[in-house]
Design a protein around this motif. Structure first.
Motif, PDB file in Angstrom:
ATOM      1  N   ILE A 197       0.853  -1.179   0.000  1.00 50.21           N
ATOM      2  CA  ILE A 197       0.000   0.000   0.000  1.00 50.21           C
ATOM      3  C   ILE A 197       0.891   1.232   0.000  1.00 50.21           C
ATOM      4  O   ILE A 197       1.934   1.258   0.670  1.00 50.21           O
ATOM      5  CB  ILE A 197      -0.974   0.025   1.194  1.00 50.21           C
ATOM      6  CG1 ILE A 197      -1.948   1.197   1.042  1.00 50.21           C
ATOM      7  CG2 ILE A 197      -0.253   0.065   2.524  1.00 50.21           C
ATOM      8  CD1 ILE A 197      -3.136   1.152   1.978  1.00 50.21           C
ATOM      9  N   ILE A 198       0.480   2.232  -0.805  1.00 54.03           N
ATOM     10  CA  ILE A 198       1.167   3.517  -0.825  1.00 54.03           C
ATOM     11  C   ILE A 198       0.230   4.559  -0.234  1.00 54.03           C
ATOM     12  O   ILE A 198      -0.914   4.706  -0.682  1.00 54.03           O
ATOM     13  CB  ILE A 198       1.549   3.953  -2.259  1.00 54.03           C
ATOM     14  CG1 ILE A 198       2.327   2.875  -2.990  1.00 54.03           C
ATOM     15  CG2 ILE A 198       2.379   5.240  -2.203  1.00 54.03           C
ATOM     16  CD1 ILE A 198       2.624   3.231  -4.436  1.00 54.03           C
ATOM     17  N   LYS A 199       0.715   5.265   0.754  1.00 56.30           N
ATOM     18  CA  LYS A 199       0.019   6.428   1.294  1.00 56.30           C
ATOM     19  C   LYS A 199       0.623   7.650   0.617  1.00 56.30           C
ATOM     20  O   LYS A 199       1.828   7.893   0.716  1.00 56.30           O
ATOM     21  CB  LYS A 199       0.202   6.491   2.805  1.00 56.30           C
ATOM     22  CG  LYS A 199      -0.402   7.717   3.461  1.00 56.30           C
ATOM     23  CD  LYS A 199      -0.113   7.707   4.962  1.00 56.30           C
ATOM     24  CE  LYS A 199      -0.595   8.978   5.639  1.00 56.30           C
ATOM     25  NZ  LYS A 199      -0.269   8.982   7.095  1.00 56.30           N
ATOM     26  N   ILE A 200      -0.198   8.408  -0.111  1.00 55.16           N
ATOM     27  CA  ILE A 200       0.272   9.564  -0.865  1.00 55.16           C
ATOM     28  C   ILE A 200      -0.244  10.823  -0.165  1.00 55.16           C
ATOM     29  O   ILE A 200      -1.451  11.048  -0.067  1.00 55.16           O
ATOM     30  CB  ILE A 200      -0.218   9.530  -2.319  1.00 55.16           C
ATOM     31  CG1 ILE A 200       0.139   8.188  -2.972  1.00 55.16           C
ATOM     32  CG2 ILE A 200       0.397  10.687  -3.112  1.00 55.16           C
ATOM     33  CD1 ILE A 200      -0.465   8.003  -4.353  1.00 55.16           C
ATOM     34  N   ASP A 201       0.682  11.643   0.313  1.00 51.05           N
ATOM     35  CA  ASP A 201       0.347  12.831   1.089  1.00 51.05           C
ATOM     36  C   ASP A 201       0.804  14.073   0.327  1.00 51.05           C
ATOM     37  O   ASP A 201       1.957  14.485   0.434  1.00 51.05           O
ATOM     38  CB  ASP A 201       1.039  12.744   2.455  1.00 51.05           C
ATOM     39  CG  ASP A 201       0.660  13.881   3.379  1.00 51.05           C
ATOM     40  OD1 ASP A 201      -0.142  14.742   2.965  1.00 51.05           O
ATOM     41  OD2 ASP A 201       1.161  13.912   4.516  1.00 51.05           O
ATOM     42  N   PRO A 202      -0.079  14.690  -0.474  1.00 53.91           N
ATOM     43  CA  PRO A 202       0.308  15.924  -1.194  1.00 53.91           C
ATOM     44  C   PRO A 202       0.453  17.078  -0.213  1.00 53.91           C
ATOM     45  O   PRO A 202      -0.368  17.252   0.690  1.00 53.91           O
ATOM     46  CB  PRO A 202      -0.872  16.166  -2.151  1.00 53.91           C
ATOM     47  CG  PRO A 202      -1.721  14.935  -2.092  1.00 53.91           C
ATOM     48  CD  PRO A 202      -1.461  14.308  -0.763  1.00 53.91           C
ATOM     49  N   LYS A 203       1.481  17.863  -0.396  1.00 55.50           N
ATOM     50  CA  LYS A 203       1.718  18.991   0.489  1.00 55.50           C
ATOM     51  C   LYS A 203       0.728  20.126   0.166  1.00 55.50           C
ATOM     52  O   LYS A 203       0.312  20.306  -0.966  1.00 55.50           O
ATOM     53  CB  LYS A 203       3.150  19.497   0.340  1.00 55.50           C
ATOM     54  CG  LYS A 203       4.228  18.461   0.706  1.00 55.50           C
ATOM     55  CD  LYS A 203       4.159  18.078   2.173  1.00 55.50           C
ATOM     56  CE  LYS A 203       3.384  16.803   2.437  1.00 55.50           C
ATOM     57  NZ  LYS A 203       3.310  16.433   3.851  1.00 55.50           N
ATOM     58  N   GLY A 204       0.340  20.861   1.215  1.00 49.58           N
ATOM     59  CA  GLY A 204      -0.529  22.011   1.028  1.00 49.58           C
ATOM     60  C   GLY A 204      -1.970  21.784   1.414  1.00 49.58           C
ATOM     61  O   GLY A 204      -2.794  22.702   1.328  1.00 49.58           O
ATOM     62  N   SER A 205      -2.317  20.548   1.822  1.00 51.57           N
ATOM     63  CA  SER A 205      -3.680  20.256   2.253  1.00 51.57           C
ATOM     64  C   SER A 205      -3.653  19.073   3.215  1.00 51.57           C
ATOM     65  O   SER A 205      -2.605  18.468   3.443  1.00 51.57           O
ATOM     66  CB  SER A 205      -4.587  19.947   1.064  1.00 51.57           C
ATOM     67  OG  SER A 205      -4.329  18.645   0.559  1.00 51.57           O
ATOM     68  N   ASP A 206      -4.820  18.760   3.755  1.00 51.87           N
ATOM     69  CA  ASP A 206      -4.939  17.608   4.654  1.00 51.87           C
ATOM     70  C   ASP A 206      -5.333  16.333   3.909  1.00 51.87           C
ATOM     71  O   ASP A 206      -5.553  15.294   4.529  1.00 51.87           O
ATOM     72  CB  ASP A 206      -5.994  17.892   5.735  1.00 51.87           C
ATOM     73  CG  ASP A 206      -5.574  19.020   6.664  1.00 51.87           C
ATOM     74  OD1 ASP A 206      -4.354  19.169   6.881  1.00 51.87           O
ATOM     75  OD2 ASP A 206      -6.459  19.754   7.148  1.00 51.87           O
ATOM     76  N   TYR A 207      -5.423  16.421   2.602  1.00 52.58           N
ATOM     77  CA  TYR A 207      -5.853  15.291   1.774  1.00 52.58           C
ATOM     78  C   TYR A 207      -4.792  14.193   1.766  1.00 52.58           C
ATOM     79  O   TYR A 207      -3.584  14.460   1.711  1.00 52.58           O
ATOM     80  CB  TYR A 207      -6.100  15.786   0.357  1.00 52.58           C
ATOM     81  CG  TYR A 207      -6.389  14.726  -0.670  1.00 52.58           C
ATOM     82  CD1 TYR A 207      -7.695  14.359  -0.961  1.00 52.58           C
ATOM     83  CD2 TYR A 207      -5.365  14.109  -1.379  1.00 52.58           C
ATOM     84  CE1 TYR A 207      -7.981  13.396  -1.925  1.00 52.58           C
ATOM     85  CE2 TYR A 207      -5.625  13.146  -2.334  1.00 52.58           C
ATOM     86  CZ  TYR A 207      -6.931  12.795  -2.608  1.00 52.58           C
ATOM     87  OH  TYR A 207      -7.193  11.834  -3.559  1.00 52.58           O
ATOM     88  N   VAL A 208      -5.243  12.926   1.816  1.00 52.05           N
ATOM     89  CA  VAL A 208      -4.357  11.763   1.691  1.00 52.05           C
ATOM     90  C   VAL A 208      -5.039  10.734   0.806  1.00 52.05           C
ATOM     91  O   VAL A 208      -6.244  10.486   0.938  1.00 52.05           O
ATOM     92  CB  VAL A 208      -4.045  11.132   3.071  1.00 52.05           C
ATOM     93  CG1 VAL A 208      -3.198   9.877   2.902  1.00 52.05           C
ATOM     94  CG2 VAL A 208      -3.328  12.135   3.983  1.00 52.05           C
ATOM     95  N   ALA A 209      -4.280  10.144  -0.094  1.00 53.07           N
ATOM     96  CA  ALA A 209      -4.778   9.048  -0.933  1.00 53.07           C
ATOM     97  C   ALA A 209      -4.084   7.762  -0.527  1.00 53.07           C
ATOM     98  O   ALA A 209      -2.906   7.760  -0.137  1.00 53.07           O
ATOM     99  CB  ALA A 209      -4.523   9.341  -2.413  1.00 53.07           C
ATOM    100  N   TYR A 210      -4.822   6.651  -0.613  1.00 53.79           N
ATOM    101  CA  TYR A 210      -4.282   5.329  -0.273  1.00 53.79           C
ATOM    102  C   TYR A 210      -4.479   4.422  -1.486  1.00 53.79           C
ATOM    103  O   TYR A 210      -5.608   4.248  -1.964  1.00 53.79           O
ATOM    104  CB  TYR A 210      -5.018   4.734   0.920  1.00 53.79           C
ATOM    105  CG  TYR A 210      -5.002   5.604   2.148  1.00 53.79           C
ATOM    106  CD1 TYR A 210      -3.967   5.508   3.085  1.00 53.79           C
ATOM    107  CD2 TYR A 210      -6.015   6.523   2.387  1.00 53.79           C
ATOM    108  CE1 TYR A 210      -3.951   6.304   4.218  1.00 53.79           C
ATOM    109  CE2 TYR A 210      -6.007   7.320   3.521  1.00 53.79           C
ATOM    110  CZ  TYR A 210      -4.976   7.220   4.432  1.00 53.79           C
ATOM    111  OH  TYR A 210      -4.964   8.005   5.545  1.00 53.79           O
TER     112      TYR A 210
END
Length: 351
Positions: free
Chosen positions: A249-262
């Protein structure tokens, strides 16, 4: 034309035409592997294949059964049959089998109930449903846990299921590619890859109870995330968690928001050089855009697939002197070492 007269006493535990070494097959058969999405199992038997073993998957009121795709009466593929009265029916002689694989009816015998030998039953395998996937183990006692997937396991987050795909490559080659970061700017030129001039920063790989974990910052050359942050590219942090042997599993954390994709990836080793890919994702919106993320995943897979299918040797080298390594291969090296150290895969062939 004929099997030996003493075949039952001398036959191998390996499937006929096995493409794995005997040692590797027995080890891999002791793990959980994905064999189907739950949503693909409805009112008809479904064929599958795991480690060169033909399987049938069918659903009754008691749940889903995974069995060897072989009627014990005359060796017919029972997956060619159908479901009647909550039982699977052999297409050749009409024998009925229930959820537990036991035969309950032989149409050629009047009032066959009570006259059916206990050994007349399908060979069933341990199975479990998790994350909308059916997992099977060909041995009685699995040696490793199922993956624990953050985000994906959240019942409040709707999941997006990517259509399955077949890669004509070893499962281990696919997994190593999925966990490789240095190929991003070179291969993923239409999806998310960054600048080819950007080096991969040093990173550490940590041993976990389930496998391996590492974290890495990356500058994606596209902005794939619906989090209100504008721009043509994004700085993100990837967290990879690999559960042996073939799940990540990859947890993708884009900078600049609280959004996270899994984004989860697990594969079924159909044979030594054929792999069925299972992928699903979710995000912290709880309601990801299905069409968008399926398109994104399929594009990425289409970029990766020809590269992996044409790798040589087709098998993953577990002798680390067989290939040359660079610093960004740290995850790859730990994965190969772990397969040998923890499980004995790739055991030397005794002549």
């Amino acid at each position: 034309m004929f099997l030996p007269a003493d075949n039952s006493k001398t036959k191998s535990d390996l499937p006929r035409g096995c493409t794995f070494s005997a040692s590797d097959w027995h080890i891999l058969a002791s793990f959980w592997h994905p064999v189907a999405f739950v949503h693909d199992i409805a009112d008809k038997p479904v064929r599958a294949k795991l480690l060169d073993v033909d399987l049938v998957i069918y659903k009754t009121a008691s749940g889903i059964t995974v069995a060897r795709d072989l009627c014990p009466h005359r060796g017919t593929r029972i997956s060619a049959g159908w479901m009647v009265d909550d039982q699977i029916v052999c297409p050749m002689h009409g024998l009925h089998f229930g959820h537990d694989g036991a035969c309950s009816k032989i149409p050629s015998i009047a009032n066959s109930e009570g006259r059916i030998p206990p050994k007349l039953r399908l060979e069933t395998y341990a199975s479990v449903e998790r994350y909308g996937i059916i997992w099977a183990c060909l041995k009685n006692d699995p040696i490793w846990q199922l993956p624990e997937w953050e985000g994906i396991s959240n019942p409040d987050f709707r999941k997006v299921y990517v259509p399955k795909g077949t890669w004509y490559a070893a499962a281990s080659r696919h997994v190593e590619n999925f966990n490789d970061v240095a190929h991003f700017p070179w291969v993923h030129t239409q999806s998310f890859g960054g600048n080819t001039a950007d080096p991969i920063p040093p990173y550490d790989v940590n041993q976990t109870d389930y496998g391996l974990r590492f974290e890495l910052p990356y500058h994606e050359g596209f902005n794939r995330f619906d989090d209100g942050v504008e721009g043509d590219s994004r700085d993100v942090v990837y967290t990879y968690e690999l559960t042996y042997p073939f799940s990540t599993i990859i947890k993708i954390d884009p900078k600049g928001s609280d959004y996270v994709a899994y984004f989860a990836d697990t594969v079924c080793p159909v044979s030594a050089r054929e792999t069925l890919i299972f992928q699903l994702m979710t995000d912290t919106t709880g309601n990801p855009d299905t069409e968008y993320w399926i398109k994104d995943a399929l594009l990425i897979n289409d970029e990766d697939k020809p590269m992996v299918e044409e790798q040589h040797p087709e098998e993953l080298p577990l002798d680390l002197t067989e290939e040359i390594h660079v610093p960004s291969d740290r995850m790859s090296l730990e994965y190969r070492r772990g397969l040998v150290r923890n499980f004995g895969l790739g055991a030397p062939i005794v002549s």
